[in-house]
Design a protein around this motif. Structure first.
Motif, PDB file in Angstrom:
ATOM      1  N   UNK A 190       0.816  -1.206   0.000  1.00  0.00           N
ATOM      2  CA  UNK A 190       0.000   0.000   0.000  1.00  0.00           C
ATOM      3  C   UNK A 190       0.856   1.265   0.000  1.00  0.00           C
ATOM      4  N   UNK A 191       0.395   2.262  -0.762  1.00  0.00           N
ATOM      5  CA  UNK A 191       0.989   3.601  -0.718  1.00  0.00           C
ATOM      6  C   UNK A 191       0.462   4.380   0.481  1.00  0.00           C
ATOM      7  N   UNK A 192      -0.806   4.178   0.782  1.00  0.00           N
ATOM      8  CA  UNK A 192      -1.447   4.848   1.904  1.00  0.00           C
ATOM      9  C   UNK A 192      -2.391   3.843   2.564  1.00  0.00           C
ATOM     10  N   UNK A 193      -3.337   4.336   3.317  1.00  0.00           N
ATOM     11  CA  UNK A 193      -4.206   3.454   4.106  1.00  0.00           C
ATOM     12  C   UNK A 193      -4.889   2.376   3.259  1.00  0.00           C
ATOM     13  N   UNK A 194      -5.496   2.747   2.132  1.00  0.00           N
ATOM     14  CA  UNK A 194      -6.186   1.774   1.285  1.00  0.00           C
ATOM     15  C   UNK A 194      -5.749   1.798  -0.178  1.00  0.00           C
ATOM     16  N   UNK A 195      -4.821   2.636  -0.543  1.00  0.00           N
ATOM     17  CA  UNK A 195      -4.407   2.724  -1.945  1.00  0.00           C
ATOM     18  C   UNK A 195      -3.280   1.733  -2.218  1.00  0.00           C
ATOM     19  N   UNK A 196      -3.574   0.753  -3.077  1.00  0.00           N
ATOM     20  CA  UNK A 196      -2.563  -0.235  -3.452  1.00  0.00           C
ATOM     21  C   UNK A 196      -1.552   0.429  -4.376  1.00  0.00           C
ATOM     22  N   UNK A 197      -0.275   0.195  -4.086  1.00  0.00           N
ATOM     23  CA  UNK A 197       0.800   0.755  -4.910  1.00  0.00           C
ATOM     24  C   UNK A 197       0.723   0.180  -6.320  1.00  0.00           C
ATOM     25  N   UNK A 198       1.100   0.976  -7.306  1.00  0.00           N
ATOM     26  CA  UNK A 198       1.112   0.488  -8.683  1.00  0.00           C
ATOM     27  C   UNK A 198       2.149  -0.610  -8.868  1.00  0.00           C
ATOM     28  N   UNK A 199       3.280  -0.473  -8.219  1.00  0.00           N
ATOM     29  CA  UNK A 199       4.354  -1.465  -8.294  1.00  0.00           C
ATOM     30  C   UNK A 199       4.941  -1.679  -6.904  1.00  0.00           C
ATOM     31  N   UNK A 200       5.413  -2.890  -6.660  1.00  0.00           N
ATOM     32  CA  UNK A 200       6.105  -3.191  -5.413  1.00  0.00           C
ATOM     33  C   UNK A 200       7.449  -2.470  -5.419  1.00  0.00           C
ATOM     34  N   UNK A 201       7.791  -1.761  -4.346  1.00  0.00           N
ATOM     35  CA  UNK A 201       9.073  -1.061  -4.323  1.00  0.00           C
ATOM     36  C   UNK A 201      10.281  -2.005  -4.281  1.00  0.00           C
ATOM     37  N   UNK A 202      10.091  -3.239  -3.852  1.00  0.00           N
ATOM     38  CA  UNK A 202      11.207  -4.177  -3.736  1.00  0.00           C
ATOM     39  C   UNK A 202      11.440  -4.989  -5.011  1.00  0.00           C
ATOM     40  N   UNK A 203      10.365  -5.519  -5.608  1.00  0.00           N
ATOM     41  CA  UNK A 203      10.534  -6.417  -6.759  1.00  0.00           C
ATOM     42  C   UNK A 203       9.918  -5.881  -8.046  1.00  0.00           C
ATOM     43  N   UNK A 204       9.293  -4.739  -7.999  1.00  0.00           N
ATOM     44  CA  UNK A 204       8.662  -4.096  -9.161  1.00  0.00           C
ATOM     45  C   UNK A 204       7.497  -4.900  -9.746  1.00  0.00           C
ATOM     46  N   UNK A 205       6.890  -5.767  -8.950  1.00  0.00           N
ATOM     47  CA  UNK A 205       5.697  -6.503  -9.399  1.00  0.00           C
ATOM     48  C   UNK A 205       4.568  -5.510  -9.645  1.00  0.00           C
ATOM     49  N   UNK A 206       3.896  -5.651 -10.766  1.00  0.00           N
ATOM     50  CA  UNK A 206       2.786  -4.761 -11.112  1.00  0.00           C
ATOM     51  C   UNK A 206       1.565  -5.144 -10.290  1.00  0.00           C
TER      52      UNK A 206
END
Length: 131
Positions: A36-52
């Motif tokens: 998550x980027x914030x409370x409920x917003x799913x990140x576009x990509x994982x910061x560790x593995x870049x999974x979409x």
């Protein structure tokens, strides 16, 4: 030191691990990056593995699951507290209002992570497509 991860093949994705990682709010692929980027917003990509992760379609599922779980936990507890201790109506209202809000706020992002983890493990909504 950054590790490079590859997208896990669809046939090797375990739903149990993906659901557990989703509940922990971490990437279902690598288990390290924040989902998550914030409370409920799913990140576009994982910061560790870049999974979409932008493919998810959790919609209202996590909210329905939260209502189901909170209701099934607190309704019997409310009946038990009332029959055993007979608190005043104001005490009951305050106690169970705060409990309901707190438990809902705790569970909602975790259940959204579980739903996204299930979708990722099953290759739903584009999660199974390479690239």
């Amino acid at each position: 030191m950054t590790q490079s991860y590859k997208q896990t093949p669809l046939q090797d994705r375990e739903m149990k691990n993906a659901m557990l990682r989703g509940f922990k709010r971490i990437c279902p692929n690598c288990g390290e990056g924040d989902m998550f980027d914030s409370y409920l917003h799913v990140a576009d990509r994982c910061p560790a593995c870049a999974e979409d992760l932008s493919q998810h379609r959790a919609d209202d599922g996590p909210a329905y699951l939260t209502i189901l779980i909170v209701g099934h936990l607190l309704a019997p507890l409310m009946i038990w507290v009332f029959t055993e201790f007979r608190p005043s109506a104001m005490t009951m209202a305050i106690l169970f209002s705060v409990s309901t809000v707190a438990l809902s706020l705790y569970l909602l992002p975790r259940l959204k992570g579980v739903v996204v983890g299930i979708q990722w493990s099953k290759g739903m909504h584009g999660f199974g497509q390479p690239g």
